[in-house]
Design a protein around this motif. Structure first.
Motif, PDB file in Angstrom:
ATOM      1  N   THR A 124       7.227   0.211   3.165  1.00  0.00           N
ATOM      2  CA  THR A 124       6.999   1.123   4.284  1.00  0.00           C
ATOM      3  C   THR A 124       7.107   2.565   3.802  1.00  0.00           C
ATOM      4  N   GLY A 125       6.463   3.457   4.523  1.00  0.00           N
ATOM      5  CA  GLY A 125       6.507   4.872   4.162  1.00  0.00           C
ATOM      6  C   GLY A 125       5.906   5.135   2.801  1.00  0.00           C
ATOM      7  N   ALA A 126       4.770   4.503   2.523  1.00  0.00           N
ATOM      8  CA  ALA A 126       4.203   4.514   1.168  1.00  0.00           C
ATOM      9  C   ALA A 126       3.031   5.469   0.985  1.00  0.00           C
ATOM     10  N   SER A 127       2.863   6.443   1.878  1.00  0.00           N
ATOM     11  CA  SER A 127       1.716   7.332   1.735  1.00  0.00           C
ATOM     12  C   SER A 127       2.001   8.527   0.820  1.00  0.00           C
ATOM     13  N   TYR A 128       3.266   8.787   0.511  1.00  0.00           N
ATOM     14  CA  TYR A 128       3.609   9.877  -0.408  1.00  0.00           C
ATOM     15  C   TYR A 128       5.038   9.691  -0.892  1.00  0.00           C
ATOM     16  N   GLY A 129       5.435  10.520  -1.835  1.00  0.00           N
ATOM     17  CA  GLY A 129       6.814  10.526  -2.311  1.00  0.00           C
ATOM     18  C   GLY A 129       7.263   9.227  -2.950  1.00  0.00           C
ATOM     19  N   MET A 130       8.521   8.869  -2.667  1.00  0.00           N
ATOM     20  CA  MET A 130       9.107   7.670  -3.271  1.00  0.00           C
ATOM     21  C   MET A 130       8.348   6.399  -2.896  1.00  0.00           C
ATOM     22  N   GLY A 131       7.899   6.307  -1.638  1.00  0.00           N
ATOM     23  CA  GLY A 131       7.171   5.119  -1.214  1.00  0.00           C
ATOM     24  C   GLY A 131       5.888   4.926  -2.000  1.00  0.00           C
ATOM     25  N   ARG A 132       5.149   6.015  -2.184  1.00  0.00           N
ATOM     26  CA  ARG A 132       3.907   5.944  -2.965  1.00  0.00           C
ATOM     27  C   ARG A 132       4.206   5.552  -4.411  1.00  0.00           C
ATOM     28  N   THR A 133       5.208   6.172  -4.979  1.00  0.00           N
ATOM     29  CA  THR A 133       5.568   5.870  -6.367  1.00  0.00           C
ATOM     30  C   THR A 133       5.971   4.410  -6.526  1.00  0.00           C
ATOM     31  N   MET A 134       6.756   3.893  -5.588  1.00  0.00           N
ATOM     32  CA  MET A 134       7.144   2.481  -5.654  1.00  0.00           C
ATOM     33  C   MET A 134       5.929   1.573  -5.527  1.00  0.00           C
ATOM     34  N   VAL A 171       2.058  -5.605  10.417  1.00  0.00           N
ATOM     35  CA  VAL A 171       2.219  -5.473   8.966  1.00  0.00           C
ATOM     36  C   VAL A 171       2.405  -6.844   8.328  1.00  0.00           C
ATOM     37  N   PHE A 172       3.314  -7.636   8.881  1.00  0.00           N
ATOM     38  CA  PHE A 172       3.584  -8.944   8.286  1.00  0.00           C
ATOM     39  C   PHE A 172       2.442  -9.927   8.514  1.00  0.00           C
ATOM     40  N   ASP A 194       3.925   2.321  12.522  1.00  0.00           N
ATOM     41  CA  ASP A 194       5.162   3.062  12.740  1.00  0.00           C
ATOM     42  C   ASP A 194       6.288   2.032  12.747  1.00  0.00           C
ATOM     43  N   VAL A 195       7.242   2.164  11.844  1.00  0.00           N
ATOM     44  CA  VAL A 195       8.309   1.171  11.739  1.00  0.00           C
ATOM     45  C   VAL A 195       9.204   1.125  12.966  1.00  0.00           C
ATOM     46  N   CYS A 196       9.069   2.098  13.847  1.00  0.00           N
ATOM     47  CA  CYS A 196       9.835   2.084  15.105  1.00  0.00           C
ATOM     48  C   CYS A 196       9.196   1.172  16.144  1.00  0.00           C
ATOM     49  N   SER A 197       8.011   0.684  15.869  1.00  0.00           N
ATOM     50  CA  SER A 197       7.274  -0.172  16.799  1.00  0.00           C
ATOM     51  C   SER A 197       7.356  -1.630  16.367  1.00  0.00           C
ATOM     52  N   THR A 198       7.903  -2.459  17.240  1.00  0.00           N
ATOM     53  CA  THR A 198       7.976  -3.897  16.955  1.00  0.00           C
ATOM     54  C   THR A 198       6.583  -4.482  16.767  1.00  0.00           C
ATOM     55  N   GLU A 199       5.635  -4.075  17.597  1.00  0.00           N
ATOM     56  CA  GLU A 199       4.261  -4.585  17.477  1.00  0.00           C
ATOM     57  C   GLU A 199       3.630  -4.179  16.148  1.00  0.00           C
ATOM     58  N   ASP A 200       3.838  -2.939  15.734  1.00  0.00           N
ATOM     59  CA  ASP A 200       3.310  -2.498  14.441  1.00  0.00           C
ATOM     60  C   ASP A 200       3.929  -3.287  13.297  1.00  0.00           C
ATOM     61  N   THR A 201       5.226  -3.537  13.387  1.00  0.00           N
ATOM     62  CA  THR A 201       5.909  -4.309  12.346  1.00  0.00           C
ATOM     63  C   THR A 201       5.338  -5.722  12.258  1.00  0.00           C
ATOM     64  N   ASP A 222       1.367  -1.806 -10.542  1.00  0.00           N
ATOM     65  CA  ASP A 222       1.215  -1.788 -11.999  1.00  0.00           C
ATOM     66  C   ASP A 222       1.942  -2.957 -12.646  1.00  0.00           C
ATOM     67  N   GLU A 223       3.021  -3.402 -12.024  1.00  0.00           N
ATOM     68  CA  GLU A 223       3.789  -4.536 -12.543  1.00  0.00           C
ATOM     69  C   GLU A 223       3.266  -5.881 -12.039  1.00  0.00           C
ATOM     70  N   GLY A 224       2.112  -5.877 -11.348  1.00  0.00           N
ATOM     71  CA  GLY A 224       1.447  -7.116 -10.987  1.00  0.00           C
ATOM     72  C   GLY A 224       1.591  -7.569  -9.556  1.00  0.00           C
ATOM     73  N   ALA A 225       2.393  -6.888  -8.753  1.00  0.00           N
ATOM     74  CA  ALA A 225       2.558  -7.302  -7.359  1.00  0.00           C
ATOM     75  C   ALA A 225       1.338  -6.888  -6.537  1.00  0.00           C
ATOM     76  N   ALA A 226       1.009  -7.719  -5.569  1.00  0.00           N
ATOM     77  CA  ALA A 226       0.081  -7.319  -4.517  1.00  0.00           C
ATOM     78  C   ALA A 226       0.926  -6.545  -3.520  1.00  0.00           C
ATOM     79  N   VAL A 227       0.462  -5.366  -3.106  1.00  0.00           N
ATOM     80  CA  VAL A 227       1.274  -4.540  -2.225  1.00  0.00           C
ATOM     81  C   VAL A 227       0.603  -4.350  -0.874  1.00  0.00           C
ATOM     82  N   VAL A 228       1.414  -4.452   0.166  1.00  0.00           N
ATOM     83  CA  VAL A 228       1.016  -4.119   1.528  1.00  0.00           C
ATOM     84  C   VAL A 228       1.808  -2.870   1.853  1.00  0.00           C
ATOM     85  N   ILE A 229       1.094  -1.763   2.019  1.00  0.00           N
ATOM     86  CA  ILE A 229       1.782  -0.498   2.225  1.00  0.00           C
ATOM     87  C   ILE A 229       1.529   0.013   3.628  1.00  0.00           C
TER      88      ILE A 229
END
Length: 107
Positions: free
Chosen positions: A14-24, A75-76, A65-72, A30-37
């Motif tokens: 979550t929160g993967a559009s910039y900063g630490m989330g993007r870097t992770m 994501v899954f 938005d992680v504050c939204s149960t429906e959005d969460t 790069d380490e082979g995981a499929a990522v859902v961001i």
């Protein structure tokens, strides 16, 4: 031969559009995981997905938005539909509140 530590794993970040989330997200891919961001801003999210795919990684973005149960749930559902499972969850987005998990509700 380079070994990928996360090959075959699926990570939700979550929160993967910039900063630490993007870097992770980039590192996990790069380490082979499929990522859902996830992030709230589609354009920034799309840029990260495009960058990961351009390097040969697997990525899908979900505007959420992680504050939204429906959005969460969305994501899954996307993770399961696209990659079949979730092995890793990085909760990078959100607000800071110091409570025990059993004292926390959706609101």
């Amino acid at each position: 031969m380079e070994q990928q530590m996360l090959k075959g794993k699926v990570a939700v970040i979550t929160g993967a559009s910039y900063g630490m989330g993007r870097t992770m997200a980039e590192l996990f891919a790069d380490e082979g995981a499929a990522v859902v961001i996830t992030a709230r801003h589609a354009q920034q999210l799309d840029n990260v997905v495009d960058g990961i795919r351009a390097r040969g990684g697997k990525a899908v973005g979900v505007v959420a938005d992680v504050c939204s149960t429906e959005d969460t749930k969305k994501v899954f559902q996307t993770a399961l539909q696209e990659f079949g499972d979730v092995d890793i969850l990085i909760n990078n987005a959100g607000i800071g509140e110091q409570k025990m998990i059993d004292e926390t509700d959706d609101e």
